[in-house]
Scaffold this motif. Structure first.
Motif, short mmCIF file in Angstrom:
data_model
loop_
_atom_site.label_atom_id
_atom_site.label_comp_id
_atom_site.label_asym_id
_atom_site.label_seq_id
_atom_site.Cartn_x
_atom_site.Cartn_y
_atom_site.Cartn_z
N GLU A 115 69.91 30.19 22.03
CA GLU A 115 68.74 29.89 22.86
C GLU A 115 69.00 30.35 24.28
O GLU A 115 70.14 30.36 24.76
N ARG A 138 67.02 33.87 16.72
CA ARG A 138 67.54 33.74 15.36
C ARG A 138 68.21 35.04 14.92
O ARG A 138 67.90 36.12 15.40
N TYR A 159 67.17 29.94 28.25
CA TYR A 159 66.17 29.15 28.96
C TYR A 159 66.46 29.17 30.45
O TYR A 159 67.56 29.52 30.89
N SER A 189 72.01 29.95 28.65
CA SER A 189 71.85 30.26 27.22
C SER A 189 72.96 29.55 26.47
O SER A 189 73.93 29.04 27.05
N TYR A 223 58.68 30.99 24.78
CA TYR A 223 57.68 30.15 25.44
C TYR A 223 57.77 30.37 26.96
O TYR A 223 58.87 30.38 27.52
N ALA A 272 63.04 36.22 18.12
CA ALA A 272 62.96 35.07 19.01
C ALA A 272 61.51 34.61 19.12
O ALA A 272 60.59 35.42 19.18
N ARG A 325 56.38 36.09 19.60
CA ARG A 325 57.56 36.44 18.82
C ARG A 325 58.00 37.84 19.21
O ARG A 325 57.21 38.78 19.19
N ASP A 334 72.39 31.34 15.40
CA ASP A 334 71.23 31.34 16.27
C ASP A 334 71.68 31.04 17.71
O ASP A 334 72.83 30.69 17.97
N TYR A 371 61.72 29.76 27.72
CA TYR A 371 62.64 29.34 26.65
C TYR A 371 62.54 30.35 25.51
O TYR A 371 61.44 30.75 25.13
N ARG A 372 63.68 30.81 25.00
CA ARG A 372 63.71 31.72 23.86
C ARG A 372 64.60 31.13 22.76
O ARG A 372 65.78 30.85 23.00
N ASP A 373 64.01 30.93 21.60
CA ASP A 373 64.74 30.45 20.42
C ASP A 373 65.10 31.67 19.59
O ASP A 373 64.25 32.24 18.91
#
Length: 729
Positions: free
Chosen positions: A572, A550, A574, A603, A525, A522, A489, A570, A546-548
């Motif tokens: 993402e 928020r 990748y 993204s 991964y 974020a 994170r 949000d 990959y980044r999620d």
């Protein structure tokens, strides 16, 4: 007509993929009967080596020795970073100042020096790396996912710049260089460094001077919605910089078995920028001079840092204490104006004074648990003070005086207190499998103050707490192959100026800061594979990310004609990153080393004005590098490098910009005069690469606005040559 500044089209990776497809089978076959060797880092000892380190860390990181970069004679850290995977730049052509890991904005990339945070010019906490001379750098680390002992800032990743170190630096080195810009202007550079050891004491000192000169030629054209030419401008933009930098390291081996060291660095920059732009209106194909715009800017920037480090072993345990102080200050004086209608003069002055200081105390303790496991716990206590003042004044012809036009939030102070605690546990399951996991608790207190439109002092404060876990896994499934998987994170803290809650007006539109902004966060991964060829002769790797993300921070409209930054929605990020550096001796090409990297990055975020899905601001869709060096017996080495990055987009409420760069070709030839003396000629921007920007301007905020005009800018700097004499003693 004044056109703004906000990079390149798809093509690229097939050449590198084709080369590797041919090289891989031959290299693997050639090493099939070779006995496996341990997974130790590559040690670069000869300047002809062109490979990155093989890191044995559990967490994913790439390590590049200075020798990896030295062939193409980088002047600054920015020049070095353009050769590593996944780093993009959307600066003016010929400049590499603000790196973007994974292509997303500079505010998502954390810059460290010797593992410590540094103060910077940007309100977004960015650090301009073009001021840091390449000669002072020992290595550069690209940290794709952090461990608990690192600040969680850096959704895109972290770049750690490690300066030359006492004990690793023995004897003297010197360099003298001559830089010829695209317009024929000459600038000099020089470096002197010396290090050694006497008993328990080791030392290293270095001093560097460099002149940087960038003369840009920019052509700007303006068209109406039907494609008719209605305006044009030809701008000359000259940027002349002088950097003086030095670093010092002193280290003592104590009688108790511990060490005490002092590290310091200083970078001072004086820079002059001059722009001259005749603007023409075009009607029925006839151009008529409308105004001559001009601008002069004096910039003085200074960065200083000092760190005191103490390490004391207790058996196999270890106590570390670091006290770090760094400061950045910039003073800018700007005068801009235009001569209109043949006589009328418009002038504006702007002064910027920014001081940013940070002091940090970091005690930590490393404790062995069992035969191969280790626990690392510690604290980071930090205080940051940022004082910023941007004052503007416009010349009033009627009164003959300058009138104060300073924006309401142009002068402010911010105080930040940090208390972070972390624990990181490394668990070696067996010879092939290892885990590294931890937690970092970050507590931030913010206080900001400034003056409102009535001259009243206003204050605001906030407190934030973030818990940032991380987990990394490494599998050594052969002696030369490994797989890493990580989840961590990370976060991006708000821009300082966005936190200041004071209303600002510009032509009837208003902007107000938001002291309640939360950091963007974020969950990231990474999954990577790495193969090292026998005898440390090269390396090849691929990484999926990959980044999620928020709580994205975007400027939104909170009421009619009033905008404010807010946590809205949000997103993402990748992509895939590929890199390789290896020799071609097994293909019958002795002395030939090749390197290449290709990053495909995308993204997705909902635009706050249109609601439509788009990429992050100014994210190139790919970044591509390919190069080689060839050592000819007995004394000549030459090489070529090519850089290309894809198209990027920038979005505003009533404007969309498209930015493209041409490919940048570099080449060098080096002759070894004697054992410790080399002369080298480098050519940069040999294809005379251009930067092209297109702005689509709408008559109202999107999505309701209709196309009103579009502007096209083309910018170039010409071909550059660098002559260098380098030696050791």
């Amino acid at each position: 007509m004044r056109i703004r500044t906000i990079v390149p089209r798809r093509q690229g990776g097939r050449t590198l993929i084709a080369v590797m497809a041919g090289v891989w089978p031959a290299l693997v076959a050639a090493q099939a009967d070779t006995a496996p060797t341990p997974l130790d880092p590559i040690t670069v000892t000869d300047s002809a080596d062109f490979f990155r380190y093989r890191s044995d860390s559990v967490s994913p990181r790439l390590i590049y020795d200075a020798a990896y970069f030295s062939r193409f004679e980088p002047l600054s850290v920015g020049d070095m970073l353009k050769q590593v995977p996944g780093v993009a730049f959307t600066s003016d052509v010929g400049e590499y100042d603000a790196p973007q890991l994974r292509g997303i904005g500079t505010q998502y990339t954390q810059i460290l020096i010797n593992g410590e945070r540094v103060a910077g010019a940007g309100d977004d906490r960015s650090v301009f790396v073009d001021r840091i001379p390449a000669e002072l750098v020992e290595r550069i680390e690209i940290i794709r996912a952090p461990t608990g002992d690192l600040d969680a800032q850096g959704i895109g990743g972290t770049i750690n710049i490690v300066l030359k170190n006492a004990g690793e630096f023995s004897g003297g080195q010197y360099r003298s260089g001559l830089y010829r810009s695209g317009d024929g202007t000459l600038r000099g550079s020089g470096y002197l460094g010396y290090g050694g050891q006497s008993g328990r004491f080791s030392y290293m000192a270095a001093l560097n001077y460099q002149g940087r000169y960038n003369a840009k030629d920019k052509r700007e054209t303006l068209y109406d919605a039907d494609g008719n030419l209605i305006g044009l401008a030809q701008e000359d933009d000259v940027r002349d910089s002088r950097d003086i930098a030095g670093n010092l390291r002193l280290s003592w081996l104590l009688a108790t078995g511990g060490t005490f060291s002092v590290d310091g660095y200083s970078v001072g920059t004086d820079r002059d920028e001059d722009q001259l732009s005749p603007n023409f209106e075009v009607e029925d194909g006839v151009a008529e001079l409308d105004a001559i715009e001009f601008e002069h800017e004096d910039i003085e920037e200074n960065s200083h840092g000092v760190a005191l480090s103490f390490m004391q072993p207790f058996g196999e345990a270890r106590l570390n204490i670091v006290l770090d102080y760094n400061r950045f200050d910039v003073d800018i004086d700007n005068v801009a104006g235009a001569v209109e209608d043949g006589a009328e003069l418009a002038l504006e002055t702007e002064t910027i004074d920014t001081d940013d200081t940070e002091m940090r105390l970091s005690p930590s303790f490393e404790l062995p648990l069992g035969r191969n496991d280790r626990l690392h716990v510690g604290l980071d206590l930090a205080r940051k003070a940022r004082d910023a003042a941007t004052r503007t004044a416009e010349f009033d012809e009627d009164s003959g005086e300058f009138e104060d036009e300073t924006e309401i939030n142009g002068v402010y102070e911010i105080r930040e207190k940090r208390l972070d605690a972390f624990a990181q546990y490394t668990w070696t399951l067996n010879a092939r499998h290892a885990l590294d996991g931890g937690l970092r608790l970050e507590t931030t207190e913010l206080e900001q103050q400034g003056f409102d439109s009535d001259g009243n002092l206003r204050k605001a404060d906030d407190r934030q707490t973030e818990l940032n876990p991380n987990l990394h896994y490494r599998w050594l499934f052969t002696a030369n192959d490994q797989i890493r998987a990580s989840v961590a994170r990370t976060l991006r803290r708000p821009d300082f100026s966005a936190l200041v809650p004071f209303l600002e007006e510009d032509d009837g539109e208003f902007f107000v800061g938001n002291p309640e902004l939360k950091p963007e966060t974020a969950i990231g991964y990474d999954l990577g594979y790495e193969h090292r060829f026998a005898d440390q002769a090269g390396i090849i790797g691929v990484n999926l990310f990959y980044r999620d993300v928020r709580d994205l921070i975007e400027v939104i409209e909170i009421e009619d004609d009033v905008e404010s930054p807010a946590n809205s929605g949000d997103g993402e990020v990748y992509g895939i990153e590929f890199d390789a550096s290896l020799p071609l001796v097994m293909l019958g090409l002795p002395g030939v080393n090749v390197y290449g990297n290709y990053s495909y990055q995308k993204s997705q975020v909902a635009d706050p004005f249109t609601g439509e899905q788009r990429r992050f601001q100014l994210q190139p869709i790919y970044v591509f590098n390919l190069g080689f060096t060839h050592k000819l017996p007995p004394r000549i080495t030459w090489g070529v490098s090519f850089l290309k990055q894809g198209r990027a987009l920038a979005f505003a409420s009533d404007e969309i910009a498209t930015v493209r760069y041409d490919g940048n070709l570099e080449a060098f030839v080096e002759y070894q005069i004697r054992e410790n003396l080399w002369i080298k000629l480098n050519g940069n921007n040999l294809l005379d690469a251009h930067k092209d920007e297109t702005f689509r301007v709408f008559d109202d905020d999107l999505p309701d606005g209709q196309l009103e005009a579009f502007e096209v800018e083309t910018e170039s700097v010409g071909r550059i040559a660098i002559l260098t004499l380098r030696g050791r003693f």
